[in-house]
Every structure is written in C-alpha cells, then in structure tokens.
Design a protein around this motif. Structure first.
Motif, mmCIF file in Angstrom:
data_model
loop_
_atom_site.group_PDB
_atom_site.id
_atom_site.type_symbol
_atom_site.label_atom_id
_atom_site.label_comp_id
_atom_site.label_asym_id
_atom_site.label_seq_id
_atom_site.Cartn_x
_atom_site.Cartn_y
_atom_site.Cartn_z
ATOM 1 N N GLU A 293 0.794 -1.227 0.000
ATOM 2 C CA GLU A 293 0.000 0.000 0.000
ATOM 3 C C GLU A 293 0.824 1.273 0.000
ATOM 4 O O GLU A 293 0.354 2.330 -0.422
ATOM 5 N N HIS A 294 2.072 1.207 0.475
ATOM 6 C CA HIS A 294 2.920 2.401 0.484
ATOM 7 C C HIS A 294 3.968 2.377 -0.632
ATOM 8 O O HIS A 294 4.977 3.087 -0.543
ATOM 9 N N ASN A 295 3.729 1.605 -1.673
ATOM 10 C CA ASN A 295 4.610 1.587 -2.832
ATOM 11 C C ASN A 295 3.850 2.224 -4.003
ATOM 12 O O ASN A 295 2.998 1.593 -4.631
ATOM 13 N N ALA A 296 4.150 3.488 -4.270
ATOM 14 C CA ALA A 296 3.405 4.233 -5.286
ATOM 15 C C ALA A 296 3.543 3.599 -6.667
ATOM 16 O O ALA A 296 2.570 3.557 -7.437
ATOM 17 N N ALA A 297 4.716 3.094 -6.995
ATOM 18 C CA ALA A 297 4.930 2.512 -8.322
ATOM 19 C C ALA A 297 4.097 1.246 -8.500
ATOM 20 O O ALA A 297 3.489 1.031 -9.565
ATOM 21 N N MET A 298 4.051 0.400 -7.478
ATOM 22 C CA MET A 298 3.261 -0.825 -7.577
ATOM 23 C C MET A 298 1.770 -0.509 -7.645
ATOM 24 O O MET A 298 1.021 -1.146 -8.401
ATOM 25 N N ARG A 299 1.328 0.477 -6.880
ATOM 26 C CA ARG A 299 -0.092 0.823 -6.925
ATOM 27 C C ARG A 299 -0.459 1.355 -8.307
ATOM 28 O O ARG A 299 -1.509 1.020 -8.858
ATOM 29 N N ALA A 300 0.426 2.175 -8.887
ATOM 30 C CA ALA A 300 0.163 2.704 -10.229
ATOM 31 C C ALA A 300 0.174 1.593 -11.267
ATOM 32 O O ALA A 300 -0.583 1.626 -12.250
ATOM 33 N N GLN A 301 1.014 0.586 -11.062
ATOM 34 C CA GLN A 301 1.128 -0.518 -12.014
ATOM 35 C C GLN A 301 -0.102 -1.420 -11.996
ATOM 36 O O GLN A 301 -0.591 -1.845 -13.047
ATOM 37 N N TYR A 302 -0.609 -1.703 -10.813
ATOM 38 C CA TYR A 302 -1.620 -2.742 -10.687
ATOM 39 C C TYR A 302 -3.041 -2.233 -10.436
ATOM 40 O O TYR A 302 -3.999 -2.973 -10.669
ATOM 41 N N GLY A 308 -2.936 6.150 -4.877
ATOM 42 C CA GLY A 308 -1.697 6.674 -4.328
ATOM 43 C C GLY A 308 -1.450 6.050 -2.976
ATOM 44 O O GLY A 308 -2.125 5.108 -2.571
ATOM 45 N N THR A 309 -0.489 6.586 -2.289
ATOM 46 C CA THR A 309 -0.117 6.044 -0.978
ATOM 47 C C THR A 309 -0.648 6.894 0.168
ATOM 48 O O THR A 309 -0.489 6.517 1.330
ATOM 49 N N ASN A 318 5.028 -0.995 4.669
ATOM 50 C CA ASN A 318 4.484 -1.976 3.734
ATOM 51 C C ASN A 318 4.643 -1.492 2.292
ATOM 52 O O ASN A 318 3.783 -0.800 1.751
ATOM 53 N N THR A 319 5.749 -1.869 1.705
ATOM 54 C CA THR A 319 6.058 -1.451 0.332
ATOM 55 C C THR A 319 6.236 -2.643 -0.605
ATOM 56 O O THR A 319 6.868 -2.527 -1.646
ATOM 57 N N GLY A 320 5.680 -3.787 -0.225
ATOM 58 C CA GLY A 320 5.679 -4.934 -1.121
ATOM 59 C C GLY A 320 6.991 -5.681 -1.232
ATOM 60 O O GLY A 320 7.198 -6.426 -2.195
ATOM 61 N N ASP A 321 7.867 -5.540 -0.246
ATOM 62 C CA ASP A 321 9.197 -6.155 -0.342
ATOM 63 C C ASP A 321 9.124 -7.668 -0.540
ATOM 64 O O ASP A 321 9.823 -8.238 -1.385
ATOM 65 N N PRO A 508 -11.003 6.778 -1.950
ATOM 66 C CA PRO A 508 -10.844 5.334 -1.752
ATOM 67 C C PRO A 508 -9.693 5.017 -0.784
ATOM 68 O O PRO A 508 -8.542 4.839 -1.191
ATOM 69 N N GLY A 509 -10.016 4.946 0.487
ATOM 70 C CA GLY A 509 -9.023 4.560 1.478
ATOM 71 C C GLY A 509 -8.898 3.053 1.564
ATOM 72 O O GLY A 509 -9.648 2.299 0.935
ATOM 73 N N ASP A 510 -7.946 2.587 2.349
ATOM 74 C CA ASP A 510 -7.813 1.141 2.540
ATOM 75 C C ASP A 510 -7.072 0.836 3.832
ATOM 76 O O ASP A 510 -6.365 1.671 4.380
ATOM 77 N N LEU A 511 -7.252 -0.403 4.285
ATOM 78 C CA LEU A 511 -6.531 -0.930 5.440
ATOM 79 C C LEU A 511 -5.239 -1.612 5.019
ATOM 80 O O LEU A 511 -4.459 -2.048 5.869
ATOM 81 N N GLY A 512 -5.026 -1.715 3.728
ATOM 82 C CA GLY A 512 -3.872 -2.410 3.167
ATOM 83 C C GLY A 512 -4.289 -3.033 1.855
ATOM 84 O O GLY A 512 -5.485 -3.171 1.555
ATOM 85 N N THR A 513 -3.337 -3.428 1.022
ATOM 86 C CA THR A 513 -3.648 -4.123 -0.218
ATOM 87 C C THR A 513 -3.942 -5.584 0.081
ATOM 88 O O THR A 513 -3.522 -6.119 1.103
#
Length: 581
Positions: A293-302, A308-309, A318-321, A508-513
C-alpha cells in the motif's frame, strides 16, 4: 490457471534472478548472521503467529522486521478476527456450524479462490486460535451483534462471527513494550475501549446504552490505573500478546532488518538476505511482510486510478518487499488490483477510515453530480468498489458525505464530540465544508446546486418513510450495526433539516492491499504453472487473500493471516493435517 505472456515473462525473469542469487549472492559472498530452521519475514499477525507455531514444534525460528517497531498493520488495527466455528464464539452460544461456514464463504468468495484454500482456512482457523490462547496470554471476546457482512447469503450470521482480543497488561512485555507499533487511532487517556464499544460510544450523547458503555470504558481504565497496569486492547493487545508468546518461546524479533532478497540454494529458498547479511533457513522462509500500500509505483502498475499512498492507513513500511522478492523468483501473483477498501476522509496528517459516520442516520453520500449512487451503509469495501466502477463515466472520486447540524448534535464524529466544532485545518485542507444552506454547500464543494437540493429532498422523503427503494439502505442486518436504534422506523435513515450543513470529502481509502503471492492450501508459494517454489511460504497481505475480491466479515484480514501463518509453520514442521485439497 491460464498462463499468460506476463506469466511467462515473470517466470523467465524470476529464473534468471534466482540463478543470480545462487551465483552472485552465494554463501561465500554473504556474511551469515545466523542459521535457523525457519526464517519469518514480518512481525505482524501472520508473521508472529507463524513464528510461534514453528517454535512450538521445536523448530529454531527468527523473525526479521523491517520497521523499528513490531506489530505492523495489525498493531494499528481494531484487530477484529473472522474465524468461523472458533472456540470463543461457540462458547458464547453462536449458532455456527462447519456446513454454514463453508456455504457462506463459498457464496461470498465465489470462483476467485480455490475451494482447497477455503477449506484449509475453515478447518485450521479454530485450531490456530486454540493454539494461540494456549501459548500466549491472549484471550478473546465475541463482538456480539457485529453481523457478517452479507448475512442474507446462505450460512450468513446476523449476530456475527467476529472476535477481538481481550484486555492485556502491556507490562507483561517489559522493556519490549516501547517497541510496539502505535495504534492508528489513540484511545482517549483514562479509558479502556474495545472495538465493539465504538458503535455505542458514537451514540453516548443520545443513548442510555451508549452512556453506559462510555462509563464502563472509564471504569475499566480506572481499575487498570489502580492496579498499576498498562491496559492494551484491539491491535495493541493482539501484537503485544503474540510478542509475549514469542518471548516465552525464545524467538528473537530482529527489528530494523529489512528483506532485500530471498536466498536460493540448490533450487530451494534457503534464507533471507538483509543489509547486514544472510539469515539461513534449513527448512524454509515464511513471508508475512504485508502488502504494497505504500509503494506508489506498484499501486500505479496494478490498481485503478486515482490511486496513491496517501489514503491508506496500513503500516508505512508496507512497500511490497516480500511480494517483489517472490516475483523475482518466478512466483505468481493475484488480486493485485484490489485492497481492503473503505471510504476515507483525507484529513491533514493521516486519512480517517470512515465506518459509523457514513452509516448513522441523517447523512448521505453524493458524487460530483450531486446525486446518491450507493447504499451508504453497505460494507466499506463494496462502497469503494462502486466508486471505482462508476468513476470513469459518472465521477464518484471524490465523493461527499453530507450531514446536518442535527447529526452533529447527536453523534461522535471521529473523535470530535457532539456539538463540538470541527478543527480549522479540516476546513483549510478541503476535507470538510460548512454552509447555512444546501445550495451554498453545493457551491462550496463544486456540485450542481439544483441536483444536490433534489437529492436531499428525495432522501428526506424516503427517510421519513423509513424505506430506501433507490439503494436499499437498511435492507440488510449489516446496515444496522453502526446506526441509532432510537431512530424509527429505520435506524439507518433520518432526514437532514437543521442548518448548518456539512460536507466531508471521501476518497478510496484502505486498510492495506489484498493482492500478493499466490499460495496453495498449505500456504506454499506457487509459480504461474501451479508448481511450488520450494522452501517459500506466504501469509497475510503478502499473499493473495483467501477472501478474493470480497470481505466476509470484520476481521477477514487478520483471521486468515494468522491461520495461514499457522498452516505454513506446521507444514514446515511436517505435522500439518486436515483438509488440504
């Protein structure tokens, strides 16, 4: 599972990187920090449950945590836990059965998730909870009345299946308590509040029961103070209790230790590479590192835009490591377009995840055209799915929650007491607007005045009748959880009539991806062709959710996260039994 060009490219890239890990990052090149049977990535609910289960099977275990604190998003949360047929709800007399649970989960999830994973969750969840209670100080309470999110579906329970942690004394952790990730929302000083209390605290100015619950929260806080305790509830209790279990089991949690790569030896994942060096794993690695959820590039990709973050309340680390490390080894991913959504107000500093506020009577949600478009009391993930589905043709992002002064005189809003003025920076940031007429409010938020006036008039006429044929607000038992039972004939509906009027911006908020590594019923990570990545497991938001694109009830994140962490550890220990296919 179909194999697409994307899958083939990912698999090829993953194989190349895996070879590179074996050759370029060999044991000879990396200082070995330690060798364990199991290495767990992440100290949230999934990771700590997995580590506890592994340790109690006699496996030497270490937890690697990227943050300077432990607990992850679980520690920030309300810590609802959705596990059908668990011992806590059965002891409370909840009329659950395995057949009801299986029918309900299948109806909610649909074809998005294999039945084998659904069965594994349902079969092992109760045992996981019993294990946690036997091996930590954690105890749990039924969240009575918190309905399943679709109680009208086969097997759904209007009284709910969700539980939450009971009160825990943080002093049990000693000095480690200072390293607990803080909550998303601080409980007011002097009070001890459970998640199930919030629905009544919102009504404390207008409800006898609400006032009684507020008094009970104060009494708990006073008692804890007299006993010299540091009382913890919700996610703070869950994370602290699991950490205490790990302390007693001798499991170290290495903070400030991010995963940079998964280590592969002889074709199997055999450790975790960190900036300091290699943590070897004789049996395997369990990834519980959270979502992206805090990885802007991954959120934009998928994910769909706008995205956004800045609207998520998930842990900032939480950046998808873990997901990306698995992908580099050829692992498949799924549900990457989705999240544990909910309408949020983008307040200065942090977004506010809106629950009771959009459901209480005397409020409605409109889009940019000034029209209603959704049942405001629907499950929060459904509201955001509707926002995204409609936005390209009938803009719903942002939307606006409209209420009047009567609403503000009666109900808590976030942590602002009834009748109290809202903070100036809410208005300054554009998150809140206030006007003495509906037309003036429309001008302030940029929607057509005639349309907003017609919408409010229509809504008021329906509210007076207690029926919403337009969107069905109040038709489901779930709709009535965060409402005012003193409002009749429909506790969800009341007219707006008393100026001034208020508008709150909703995004659109979230608790996490909720998308991540694809796993099987044993929590083993899979490639696009369905084969297993040897030695690699995943649970929690690092894995594709067993809930698919839906949300069965409060705690549908944490319940499965803990369960599949438990399953992964027991599979690594060779003791996993029960439905797995």
């Amino acid at each position: 599972m179909s194999v697409t060009r994307r899958h083939l490219l990912a698999a090829g890239a993953g194989a190349a990187v895996a070879a590179g890990v074996q050759q370029g990052a060999s044991a000879a090149d990396l200082p070995t920090i330690g060798t364990y049977d199991v290495v767990v990535i992440g100290s949230g609910a999934a990771g700590m449950t997995a580590a506890l289960a592994a340790a109690k099977q006699g496996l030497s275990t270490v937890v690697l945590e990227k943050a300077a604190t432990f607990g992850g998003s679980a520690a920030r949360s309300g810590a609802g836990i959705w596990i059908p047929n668990n011992p806590v709800i059965l002891a409370a007399g909840v009329p659950d059965t395995p057949a009801k649970a299986a029918a309900y989960l299948a109806a909610v999830v649909g074809p998005d998730v294999p039945l084998s994973r659904q069965r594994a969750f349902l079969a092992h969840g109760p045992a996981m909870l019993s294990f946690v209670m036997a091996n930590s100080p954690l105890r749990f309470r039924w969240m009575e009345g918190y309905s399943d999110y679709y109680p009208e579906l086969p097997g759904g329970l209007p009284g709910g299946r969700s539980i939450e942690p009971d009160q825990l004394d943080g002093k049990l952790l000693g000095a480690e308590l200072a390293r607990l990730n803080p909550p998303y929302l601080e409980v007011p000083a002097g009070l001890v509040v459970f998640s199930a209390d919030y629905k009544w605290l919102a009504l404390s100015a207008v409800s006898v029961k609400g006032a009684a619950v507020a008094a009970e929260c104060l009494a708990r806080g006073t008692k804890a103070a007299l006993l010299g305790q540091t009382p913890l509830t919700m996610g703070q209790s869950l994370a602290a209790g699991l950490r205490k279990g790990l302390q007693d089991a001798g499991v170290a949690v290495r903070l400030n230790t991010p995963l940079t790569e998964l280590y592969v030896d002889k074709g199997a994942v055999a450790g975790a590479v960190t900036p300091a060096g290699l943590y070897r794993a004789r049996r395997g690695v369990i990834v519980g590192s959270g979502g992206f959820e805090h990885n802007a590039a991954m959120r934009a990709q998928y994910q769909r835009r706008p995205i956004g973050t800045e609207w998520t309340v998930g842990a900032k680390e939480n950046t998808g490591d873990g997901i990306r490390a698995g992908q580099r080894l050829g692992a498949d991913v799924a549900l990457m377009d989705d999240a544990w959504w909910g309408p949020a107000i983008p307040l200065p500093g942090d977004p506010y995840f809106c629950l009771a506020e959009r459901t209480l009577p005397g409020g409605l949600i409109v889009n940019a055209a000034g029209r209603r478009f959704v049942n405001e009391a629907a499950p929060y993930s459904d509201v955001v799915h509707t926002m995204y589905d409609r936005n390209p043709t009938d803009p719903d992002i942002p939307s606006w929650l409209i209420v009047d002064q009567n609403y503000r005189n009666r109900y808590l809003f976030k942590d602002i007491a009834p009748t109290f003025v809202l903070p100036d920076d809410w208005y300054g940031s554009g998150a809140a607007h206030k006007a003495w007429t509906v037309d003036a409010l429309a001008a302030s938020i940029g929607v057509p005045a005639a349309a907003l006036r017609a919408t409010v008039d229509r809504f008021n006429s329906l509210a007076l009748k207690g029926d919403d044929p337009d969107f069905g607000r109040g038709d489901s038992a779930y709709d009535h959880y965060y409402t005012d039972p003193s409002v009749l004939p429909n506790s969800c509906l009341a007219p707006l009539w008393l100026p001034p009027y208020y508008a709150f911006r909703l995004v659109p908020g979230d608790l996490g991806t909720k998308g991540g590594l694809v796993t099987d019923a044993r929590a083993r990570v899979l490639r696009p062709d369905g084969s297993v990545v040897p030695g690699l497991y995943a649970a929690g938001n690092a894995s594709a959710a067993v809930m698919g694109h839906s949300y069965a009830g409060a705690g549908s994140t944490i319940g499965p996260a803990m369960t599949f962490g438990y399953i992964a550890a027991r599979d690594l220990a060779g003791v996993l039994q029960g439905p797995l296919s």
